[in-house]
Design a protein around this motif. Structure first.
Motif, PDB file in Angstrom:
ATOM      1  N   GLN A  64      -2.852 -24.661  28.119  1.00 59.51           N
ATOM      2  CA  GLN A  64      -1.887 -24.791  29.095  1.00 59.51           C
ATOM      3  C   GLN A  64      -2.524 -25.232  30.496  1.00 59.51           C
ATOM      4  OE1 GLN A  64      -2.285 -22.397  31.591  1.00 59.51           O
ATOM      5  NE2 GLN A  64      -2.241 -20.375  30.740  1.00 59.51           N
ATOM      6  N   ASP A  65      -1.727 -25.706  31.386  1.00 57.56           N
ATOM      7  CA  ASP A  65      -2.198 -26.493  32.532  1.00 57.56           C
ATOM      8  C   ASP A  65      -2.965 -25.609  33.610  1.00 57.56           C
ATOM      9  OD1 ASP A  65       0.203 -24.936  32.696  1.00 57.56           O
ATOM     10  OD2 ASP A  65       1.248 -26.589  34.302  1.00 57.56           O
ATOM     11  N   VAL A  66      -2.867 -24.309  33.405  1.00 56.01           N
ATOM     12  CA  VAL A  66      -3.928 -23.550  34.289  1.00 56.01           C
ATOM     13  C   VAL A  66      -5.310 -23.409  33.530  1.00 56.01           C
ATOM     14  CG1 VAL A  66      -4.132 -21.325  35.375  1.00 56.01           C
ATOM     15  CG2 VAL A  66      -1.860 -22.532  35.395  1.00 56.01           C
ATOM     16  N   PRO A 133       5.133 -31.954  32.367  1.00 56.23           N
ATOM     17  CA  PRO A 133       5.710 -31.088  33.066  1.00 56.23           C
ATOM     18  C   PRO A 133       7.331 -31.286  32.988  1.00 56.23           C
ATOM     19  CG  PRO A 133       4.207 -31.873  34.602  1.00 56.23           C
ATOM     20  CD  PRO A 133       3.887 -32.712  33.390  1.00 56.23           C
ATOM     21  N   GLY A 134       7.877 -30.324  32.311  1.00 46.90           N
ATOM     22  CA  GLY A 134       9.286 -30.334  32.053  1.00 46.90           C
ATOM     23  C   GLY A 134       9.623 -30.598  30.491  1.00 46.90           C
ATOM     24  N   ALA A 135       8.331 -30.705  29.659  1.00 49.49           N
ATOM     25  CA  ALA A 135       8.536 -30.952  28.312  1.00 49.49           C
ATOM     26  C   ALA A 135       8.837 -29.773  27.357  1.00 49.49           C
ATOM     27  CB  ALA A 135       7.206 -31.710  27.766  1.00 49.49           C
ATOM     28  N   GLY A 136       8.915 -28.554  28.241  1.00 43.89           N
ATOM     29  CA  GLY A 136       8.940 -27.247  27.482  1.00 43.89           C
ATOM     30  C   GLY A 136       7.962 -26.274  27.687  1.00 43.89           C
ATOM     31  N   ILE A 137       8.257 -24.949  27.379  1.00 44.66           N
ATOM     32  CA  ILE A 137       7.572 -23.921  27.454  1.00 44.66           C
ATOM     33  C   ILE A 137       6.209 -23.962  26.292  1.00 44.66           C
ATOM     34  CG2 ILE A 137       7.343 -21.446  27.464  1.00 44.66           C
ATOM     35  CD1 ILE A 137       8.685 -22.525  29.956  1.00 44.66           C
ATOM     36  N   ILE A 138       5.212 -23.928  26.636  1.00 43.69           N
ATOM     37  CA  ILE A 138       4.186 -23.922  25.388  1.00 43.69           C
ATOM     38  C   ILE A 138       4.365 -23.323  24.320  1.00 43.69           C
ATOM     39  CG2 ILE A 138       2.635 -22.242  26.608  1.00 43.69           C
ATOM     40  CD1 ILE A 138       0.198 -23.659  25.479  1.00 43.69           C
ATOM     41  N   SER A 158      -2.134 -15.374  26.659  1.00 47.91           N
ATOM     42  CA  SER A 158      -2.081 -14.450  26.181  1.00 47.91           C
ATOM     43  C   SER A 158      -0.755 -14.302  25.188  1.00 47.91           C
ATOM     44  CB  SER A 158      -1.932 -13.270  27.090  1.00 47.91           C
ATOM     45  OG  SER A 158      -0.907 -13.460  27.907  1.00 47.91           O
ATOM     46  N   HIS A 159      -0.136 -15.211  25.310  1.00 48.56           N
ATOM     47  CA  HIS A 159       1.096 -15.175  24.403  1.00 48.56           C
ATOM     48  C   HIS A 159       1.057 -16.169  23.392  1.00 48.56           C
ATOM     49  CE1 HIS A 159       2.854 -13.920  28.530  1.00 48.56           C
ATOM     50  NE2 HIS A 159       3.421 -13.197  27.661  1.00 48.56           N
ATOM     51  N   THR A 160      -0.354 -16.686  22.851  1.00 47.96           N
ATOM     52  CA  THR A 160      -0.272 -17.446  21.867  1.00 47.96           C
ATOM     53  C   THR A 160       0.294 -16.832  20.381  1.00 47.96           C
ATOM     54  OG1 THR A 160      -2.157 -18.502  22.794  1.00 47.96           O
ATOM     55  CG2 THR A 160      -2.250 -18.621  20.581  1.00 47.96           C
ATOM     56  N   PRO A 161       0.004 -15.512  20.367  1.00 50.19           N
ATOM     57  CA  PRO A 161       0.384 -14.871  18.886  1.00 50.19           C
ATOM     58  C   PRO A 161       1.956 -15.010  18.944  1.00 50.19           C
ATOM     59  CG  PRO A 161      -0.938 -13.297  20.096  1.00 50.19           C
ATOM     60  CD  PRO A 161      -0.732 -14.397  21.129  1.00 50.19           C
ATOM     61  N   ASN A 162       2.786 -15.849  19.898  1.00 51.38           N
ATOM     62  CA  ASN A 162       4.157 -16.156  19.421  1.00 51.38           C
ATOM     63  C   ASN A 162       4.146 -16.887  18.144  1.00 51.38           C
ATOM     64  OD1 ASN A 162       7.031 -16.314  20.257  1.00 51.38           O
ATOM     65  ND2 ASN A 162       6.521 -18.487  20.485  1.00 51.38           N
ATOM     66  N   ALA A 163       3.302 -17.866  17.974  1.00 46.85           N
ATOM     67  CA  ALA A 163       3.186 -18.612  16.904  1.00 46.85           C
ATOM     68  C   ALA A 163       3.162 -17.837  15.508  1.00 46.85           C
ATOM     69  CB  ALA A 163       2.005 -19.594  17.041  1.00 46.85           C
ATOM     70  N   GLY A 164       2.639 -16.706  15.626  1.00 45.38           N
ATOM     71  CA  GLY A 164       2.677 -15.853  14.617  1.00 45.38           C
ATOM     72  C   GLY A 164       3.954 -15.661  13.590  1.00 45.38           C
ATOM     73  N   GLY A 167       4.267 -17.020  10.560  1.00 43.60           N
ATOM     74  CA  GLY A 167       3.270 -16.745   9.327  1.00 43.60           C
ATOM     75  C   GLY A 167       1.736 -17.299   9.490  1.00 43.60           C
ATOM     76  N   MET A 168       1.196 -17.540  10.785  1.00 44.90           N
ATOM     77  CA  MET A 168       0.164 -17.807  10.873  1.00 44.90           C
ATOM     78  C   MET A 168      -0.500 -16.924  11.490  1.00 44.90           C
ATOM     79  SD  MET A 168       0.466 -21.128  13.832  1.00 44.90           S
ATOM     80  CE  MET A 168      -1.018 -21.936  13.164  1.00 44.90           C
ATOM     81  N   ILE A 169      -2.142 -16.912  11.827  1.00 43.89           N
ATOM     82  CA  ILE A 169      -2.767 -16.163  12.727  1.00 43.89           C
ATOM     83  C   ILE A 169      -2.933 -16.996  14.124  1.00 43.89           C
ATOM     84  CG2 ILE A 169      -4.556 -15.041  13.484  1.00 43.89           C
ATOM     85  CD1 ILE A 169      -4.796 -14.031  10.623  1.00 43.89           C
ATOM     86  N   ALA A 170      -2.294 -16.566  15.171  1.00 44.53           N
ATOM     87  CA  ALA A 170      -2.514 -17.388  16.647  1.00 44.53           C
ATOM     88  C   ALA A 170      -3.193 -16.385  17.534  1.00 44.53           C
ATOM     89  CB  ALA A 170      -1.410 -17.892  16.993  1.00 44.53           C
ATOM     90  N   ILE A 171      -4.035 -16.533  18.149  1.00 50.34           N
ATOM     91  CA  ILE A 171      -4.821 -15.526  19.082  1.00 50.34           C
ATOM     92  C   ILE A 171      -5.283 -16.363  20.496  1.00 50.34           C
ATOM     93  CG2 ILE A 171      -6.857 -14.225  19.221  1.00 50.34           C
ATOM     94  CD1 ILE A 171      -7.035 -14.095  16.193  1.00 50.34           C
ATOM     95  N   GLY A 172      -4.892 -15.793  21.411  1.00 47.00           N
ATOM     96  CA  GLY A 172      -5.282 -16.071  22.794  1.00 47.00           C
ATOM     97  C   GLY A 172      -6.717 -15.856  22.976  1.00 47.00           C
TER      98      GLY A 172
END
Length: 202
Positions: A64-66, A133-138, A158-164, A167-172
């Motif tokens: 993300q952009d920060v 910017p404006g294309a959507g929440i990551i 820290s919200h990367t696990p949302n992609a789980g 059924g994938m493993i997504a880790i911040g």
């Protein structure tokens, strides 16, 4: 994520999982299948959670952009022409929700134009996807466009696990971990302790 990319991931998963299953001599949980399927190299040893370190090859990186600013700068130190695995930058964290959409967007574009221009030009140079910017929440963009069952993704949020949810493993992770995988280095991880529930009977 293209169907071709997912197919390549599944072919590697199939091969690695079969080898690791033979090593441990028992059925594997979904988590074990995804982790063993992404091992950088398959050895003849099983791993103990919380004790052994493993080297993994993720399928994707999301920035993300920060935090992504530092990751891009760290990746540049590798002096490579492009990232070694699919990477995207999503410009959403520098947009504050204070008044309403159009007003907040204008303020962010005024305050952060230099950051956005840097990220956009770096993405173009190194072959990364750029979500302006404006294309959507990551996390929603990743979920709808890049997540797939069995995949392994790391992200600098820290919200990367949302992609789980697919059924994938997504880790911040911290920035350097992401930059290293973008530069074709394996991702070193302490093998997690796995908690399982075994249902017996009805």
């Amino acid at each position: 994520t293209t169907p071709e990319h997912v197919l390549c991931v599944y072919l590697k998963l199939k091969e690695n999982i079969a080898k690791y299953r033979n090593t441990v001599g028992r059925p594997l949980s979904l988590t074990e299948k995804i982790l063993s399927g992404h091992l950088n190299e398959i050895s003849d040893k099983s791993f103990t959670g919380g004790k052994d370190y493993v080297f993994l090859k993720p399928d994707r990186v999301a920035l993300q952009d920060v935090t992504g600013q530092m990751v891009i700068l760290q990746f540049m130190q590798a002096e490579l022409k492009q990232t070694s695995l699919p990477t995207t930058v999503h410009c959403d964290h520098l947009i504050r929700a204070e008044v309403q959409g159009d007003v907040d967007m204008k303020v962010s574009l005024d305050e952060n134009s230099e950051v956005f221009k840097f990220l956009q030009s770096a993405c173009a140079k190194f072959g990364c996807g750029f979500w302006k910017p404006g294309a959507g929440i990551i996390h929603q963009v990743v979920f709808e466009n890049y997540a797939f069952p069995g995949g392994l993704m790391i992200g600098t949020d820290s919200h990367t696990p949302n992609a789980g949810g697919l059924g994938m493993i997504a880790i911040g992770v911290g920035g350097l971990d992401a930059a290293e995988t973008m530069a074709d280095m394996p991702w070193e991880l302490l093998y997690p302790k796995l908690i399982g529930i075994k249902l017996i009977g009805k």
